[in-house]
Design an enzyme around this catalytic site. Sequence first.
Site, PDB file in Angstrom:
ATOM      1  CE1 TYR A   1      -3.562  -2.584   0.427  1.00  0.00           C
ATOM      2  CE2 TYR A   1      -4.673  -0.542   1.013  1.00  0.00           C
ATOM      3  CZ  TYR A   1      -4.730  -1.864   0.627  1.00  0.00           C
ATOM      4  OH  TYR A   1      -5.951  -2.461   0.440  1.00  0.00           O
TER       5      TYR A   1
ATOM      6  CE  LYS B   1       1.443 -17.631  -3.286  1.00  0.00           C
ATOM      7  NZ  LYS B   1       0.597 -18.852  -3.355  1.00  0.00           N
TER       8      LYS B   1
ATOM      9  CG  ASP C   1      -2.580 -20.090  -2.088  1.00  0.00           C
ATOM     10  OD1 ASP C   1      -2.055 -20.134  -0.955  1.00  0.00           O
ATOM     11  OD2 ASP C   1      -2.120 -20.688  -3.082  1.00  0.00           O
TER      12      ASP C   1
ATOM     13  CG  ASP D   1      -8.246  -4.668   1.112  1.00  0.00           C
ATOM     14  OD1 ASP D   1      -9.222  -4.190   1.720  1.00  0.00           O
ATOM     15  OD2 ASP D   1      -8.120  -4.627  -0.133  1.00  0.00           O
TER      16      ASP D   1
ATOM     17  CG  ASP E   1     -14.057  -7.000   1.502  1.00  0.00           C
ATOM     18  OD1 ASP E   1     -13.780  -6.356   2.541  1.00  0.00           O
ATOM     19  OD2 ASP E   1     -14.549  -6.475   0.487  1.00  0.00           O
TER      20      ASP E   1
HETATM   21  C1  IPM Z   1     -10.556  -1.259   3.562  1.00  0.00           C
HETATM   22  C2  IPM Z   1     -10.767  -0.564   2.247  1.00  0.00           C
HETATM   23  C3  IPM Z   1      -9.606   0.369   1.980  1.00  0.00           C
HETATM   24  C4  IPM Z   1      -8.361  -0.487   1.887  1.00  0.00           C
HETATM   25  C5  IPM Z   1      -9.761   1.288   0.760  1.00  0.00           C
HETATM   26  C6  IPM Z   1     -11.015   2.129   0.839  1.00  0.00           C
HETATM   27  C7  IPM Z   1      -8.550   2.174   0.564  1.00  0.00           C
HETATM   28  O1  IPM Z   1     -10.950  -1.505   1.243  1.00  0.00           O
HETATM   29  O2  IPM Z   1     -10.395  -0.557   4.583  1.00  0.00           O
HETATM   30  O3  IPM Z   1     -10.578  -2.484   3.595  1.00  0.00           O
HETATM   31  O4  IPM Z   1      -8.039  -1.028   0.814  1.00  0.00           O
HETATM   32  O5  IPM Z   1      -7.673  -0.631   2.887  1.00  0.00           O
HETATM   33 MG    MG Z   2     -11.099  -3.529   1.944  1.00  0.00          MG
END
Ligand code: IPM
Ligand code: MG
Length: 380
Positions: free
Chosen positions: A144, A194, A227, A251, A255
């Site tokens: 990042y 990884k 993975d 990240d 999700d």
């Molecule tokens: C998160 C989001 C952020 C990230 C974006 C909005 C920059 O996806 O906090 O998970 O990638 O960290």
């Molecule tokens: Mg995110």
Amino acid sequence: MTAAPRKRVLILPGDGIGPEILAQTRRVVDWFVARRALPADLYEEPFGIPAYRAHGSFLRDETWDEIEAADAILFGAIGSPEYDTIPGAAEGAGLMRMRTELGLFINLRPVRAAAPLHAVSPLKAEVLRQTDLVIVRELTGGIYTGKPRGIETVDGVRRGVNTMIYSEPEIERITRAAFDLARTRRKRVCSVDKSNVLEVSRLWREVVQRLRDTAYSDVELTHLFVDNAAMQLVRAPAQFDVLLTENLFGDILSDIGAAAAGSIGMLPSASMTGMDADGPARHRALYEPIHGSAPDIAGKGIANPCGAILSFAMCLRHSFLRPDDAALLEAATIATIENGARTADIARPGQPTLSTAEMGSAILRELDAMADGWPAAARA
Ligand code: IPM
Ligand code: MG
């Protein structure tokens, strides 16, 4: 006994559904100030598109001063199709600036599969049972922020460049946070990397293992390739206690983890400069739901405020050091859902749904009902 020092809590609603969900969170904060004597002084600043519309800047200096002065920030969301129409606008820039300049390197993303929401998760109830994990994501380093980065032309060919880089001290400090957290839980850490391909992951694994062997031998440590970790999170999420990983992997995995919670609208997060188990928290922190700005439903009053409200519960725990109040708010939120209150994202087909504000009111009613029997807030 001296009163706990007051803390500055800054509300940054941001884009999309941020203002709607933080309006409900604010009602909950006010409730804790009024009913549980929470020593919080509230401030609020526009951020992102609303700030641009009002002041011509996404993040003006006055707001940055408030950000630097705050003990805790309650953040809504960032992101809107409008950024594409404004020259020079970079959507994630304000959030990235807060993370890096405030040094918020610890990102906690708890995933709990509450029983009343098993039916709305894409995963089977028997897979979800007992799922209660925390992703500890490193938040200021890795790909990042690594340099060099950019889009360049070499021999007439354009190419994009990003750099994944971690120093030993960066790996060590986030690893300590994960082990310290595990000691307050089931004492199991799974570190995700990884290392079959990436040198940075090989160093990661070596540092994590060394710290475990020298300073945290009471904590069980395992390692997974990212993975495989992604598959395990949907195959058998209940196997995990603390999942430790770097920025980009965290990240993505968080999700994936959201599927287990039934809806991404349920999930809170905390980003911090450090953690104190005892003694007044000295650290700055930012609390935000992980769902983002959801422009498709913004302004409709149907967003789920639970992720933002549960993020404030994390604020009660980590910034105010009030575990009893945090537990009260978590219990009230889950009880509200158990009693059948549902925003659209967590409703089963045909089930009646509540607006964002009605969901806020339902949680406040539950807080009223539960508060009397609850232990008095322990003062830090
Ligand atoms: C998160 C989001 C952020 C990230 C974006 C909005 C920059 O996806 O906090 O998970 O990638 O960290
Ligand atoms: Mg995110």
